[in-house]
Write an enzyme that holds these catalytic residues in place. Sequence first.
Site, PDB file in Angstrom:
ATOM      1  N   LYS A   1      35.751  49.897  38.294  1.00  0.00           N
ATOM      2  CA  LYS A   1      35.389  50.402  39.805  1.00  0.00           C
ATOM      3  C   LYS A   1      35.047  51.753  39.235  1.00  0.00           C
ATOM      4  CE  LYS A   1      36.961  47.632  43.075  1.00  0.00           C
ATOM      5  NZ  LYS A   1      36.297  47.446  44.275  1.00  0.00           N
TER       6      LYS A   1
ATOM      7  N   ARG B   1      36.755  36.814  46.426  1.00  0.00           N
ATOM      8  CA  ARG B   1      36.576  34.695  46.870  1.00  0.00           C
ATOM      9  C   ARG B   1      36.624  33.834  45.953  1.00  0.00           C
ATOM     10  NH1 ARG B   1      30.597  37.075  45.682  1.00  0.00           N
ATOM     11  NH2 ARG B   1      31.858  39.420  46.460  1.00  0.00           N
TER      12      ARG B   1
END
Lengths: 515, 477
Positions: A285, A359
């Site tokens: 990130k 996920r």
Amino acid sequence: MLDIAFVKPVLPRHGALVLPLVEGSGPEGMNELAGLAQAVDAASGGAVARALAAASFKGRKGQSCTIWAPALEGGASGPSRIVAIGLGKAAELTPEGLEAAGAAALPLVNGEREAVIAAETLAAPQAAAFALGLLLKSYRFDRYRTTEKEEDKPKLERVEVATDATTAAKTAWAPMRAVAEGVFLSRDLVSEPPNILHPEEMAERCQELEKLGLTVEVLGPKEMKKLGMGALLGVAQGSAREPRIVVMQWLGATGNGGKGKKAATKPLAFIGKGVTFDTGGISIKPAAGMEDMKWDMAGAGAVIGLMAALAGRRARVDAVGLVGLVENMPSGDAQRPGDVVKTASGQTVEVINTDAEGRLVLADVIHYCQQRFEPRFMIDLATLTGAIIISLGHEHAGLFSNDDALAQQITAAGKAVGEACWRMPLGEAYDKQLKSDIADMKNVGGRPGGSITAAQFIQRFVNTKNGPMQAPTPWAHLDIAGVAWSSKDLPTVPKGATAFGVRLLDRLVADHYEG
Amino acid sequence: MLRVKLRPSARDHGGPRAIPVAEGAAPPQAFRAAAEAARFTGAAGQVLDLPTPGGRVLLVGAGRPRRMLNWEMAGGTAAAGAGRVKRLTIDAGGLAPEAAAALAAGACLRAWRFDACRRREEPAPEALDLVVDSPAAVAPCWERAAAAVRGCLFARDLTAEPGNRLTTRDFAARLEALAEHGIAVDVLGRKRLARAGLGALLAVGGGSANPPRLAVLRWRGSHAAPPIAFIGKGICFDTGGISIKPAQGMEAMRADMAGAAACAGAMLALALRHSPAPAVAVLALAENAIGAAAYRPGDVLRTGAGRTVEVVDTDAEGRLVLADALHYAQRFRPAAMLDLATLTGAIVTALGTHRAGLFGTDAALLAQVAAAGEAVGEQLWPMPIGERHRAELKSDIADLKQCVPTGGEGGRFLPDACHAAAFLREFVGATPWVHLDIAGLGTRAAPWALGPKGPSGFGARLLDALVAQSFEDPDRH
């Protein structure tokens, strides 16, 4: 946590006196003062009523007025401050409004050690709601402040709610207090820095909940390997910290806290994403704002808080809470974009972006939950996508579900406790965006509809054919990325971790699944 | 658009003959063996191309048709399967008149091409023979369906045009040509815009050599009722202005007028089928260019409504021109206002390219619009306008900010589609209002059942269906 008691009305000799007042038809647009308010006004020779009138206080929603140490007749000692809080019109009182009013009182009385709330004119549940708002607002995470000056710290320790219906108020209060404890636990976990709260530590804190009567099991990498959880392990493999899955069971349906019972029957299942820190992994990130990624475990934090709340209030329900705890780090061992992992369900996933790790964790935990518990429904909570913030902002969590009835129950419960959800779509066209050239699916579906494709990914791990009816497991997914942390104070939530989901899901259980 | 002839029997014109087959139904006897061998089941989207002594025959899967939309898609599949041929026959024998008309409508939509800018090298589909049991029974159905198709294709034609060929003036001229269908067209130029005080539209169009326009289209209908109003964003090209867009992909910004095109297409459809419902379209046409007279971030504009707006990002121009158009539309005292706009990238992040964002203030109208979208296969999804979305538009200098700056208090991820809707809501007064953010749907990245890759005409058929379903009852109030 504040000590809150319900007592018969007695005019306090020190500390704060809080007057929750409705807007009314009396003189100056206010109702006639009653109870302790009337008593303190009389003792001060009408000075309290005059002061309120001078401040144009009419009991409107959002209004407040502080009167400092009014002189009482005969030099009697009395409250060192009186805080009037406007409740709005009596006919329009809602639990949410009362909570907000209670919360608004907190900063005005925080300088006193003790406060008395003159709640005689409120019904018992209303008085409890006012106290709940005040309690929720009093949360602080100051474990790591060492140089704060004594005078800057809040002083409030004990609050007495003065009411004639003490028994009824205590009955209303007991479950609220348990839920507030769940909320505080959740906020603590979410606020903890990532060097302190890693997966092992978080699992240990879950184990402490056994004292509430929860059964807590912890799975480590060995067990996960045996269960074939390649997706979760793939995410975890870059970190020096081992992953954990914690299974918390509350067997309350029989009403005796599960004594003599071994396993839950058709329980409600809650599953949380617990990425204790998310660097993004190899798909790292940007640096700006990365510190926020300590709260990428807020889904798990909510599930843990919820389980504590259910156990704390001895909810008459069987419920399981499962959290997948990992740290997503880049390293020589880390998972790469392009890797193909095999999930516990047997389906394979091409990892396109290592920052879409939530996920992957949920896929394995959800599958495990279904195989083991055959739950009545599954609700997962996850700070899953930035796209949900771009979709809805910070006022609503994204709600995805394969079951309209469940979705409606969740929406209604959220509305009732001020944790709003907004339904988002699912559909085959979105699911197609996950097509992979090499595996059963990719872990991302591109920018368009990014939260929807994330939900589609999770849905691929929800059993579609169960039992003789061949119906899918009712499932809902709450994408709480926009609501788990607040950059500003909200009515009953101080800036920071919100514990979004604890109150909502507790309410869902209470309204539809107990008894 | 294809020339459609309704015929009681097939004529040999050398083109292929398409036979729609519902899933599970038996194909005609002569093709059963072939269908079985090729595993043709009639599933939606399937095509079996069979050379026969009598010419090419296409078995076309119609799926399990429950709605007219399924027949339209089957018609589209037939047109796609036929490929580059001049003439096509679709065999609609045995079908209800509405289903037959829907087959033709689907074929016309799918066969649309935009060839205005190239020399034609291959044959393009020109004519469709629709074989039906009773041409007289199908004719009125087809007339209705054809009106919506022509409206949609008009919208596509406009949207496909490049920015140099469809300037604001060209757009206005194309709209003025709708007068031949009985639509009254009034185009406001700079002077009249200034007189009306539409400072936002003037500012957005200020940087371009092509002046801004407000086009007002009116269809009288036959009911003495307040009109339904369509408001369209018509940015003929969007560079982003001073807040310029990245070069990559900027060519797609020629389609930033798809909302206005859809509104115009809907008006054409209403006129062609002589809808009894009165309607008005207010289309804000401007080019968001960079120029010496361009508006700047930080500028404060006075809108037609009198509200002042602080400009934060000149690339959020759509909401500015819509604010003025929404305000202007209220002088027609509309029963409802619907605006269509390729407004935000955020809506694409939120809903992708399969559903448009549906915002609004009136629950009944929202439900009607969603139902119309379902009927024509232009799907929507309701989106929220929250208190906080509005609160975040507070400005330090003006009545409101146009949008929320990135990276500030709002954070990295901004719900810009919701912010935009909250902004527009400030300009709708008490009129029931719905806003469709069609940024993800105006242009298709790949061919689909009812059209080729490129402009979709999204919205034109939806608005036409909305009027037909909810605004043509003479007793409506």
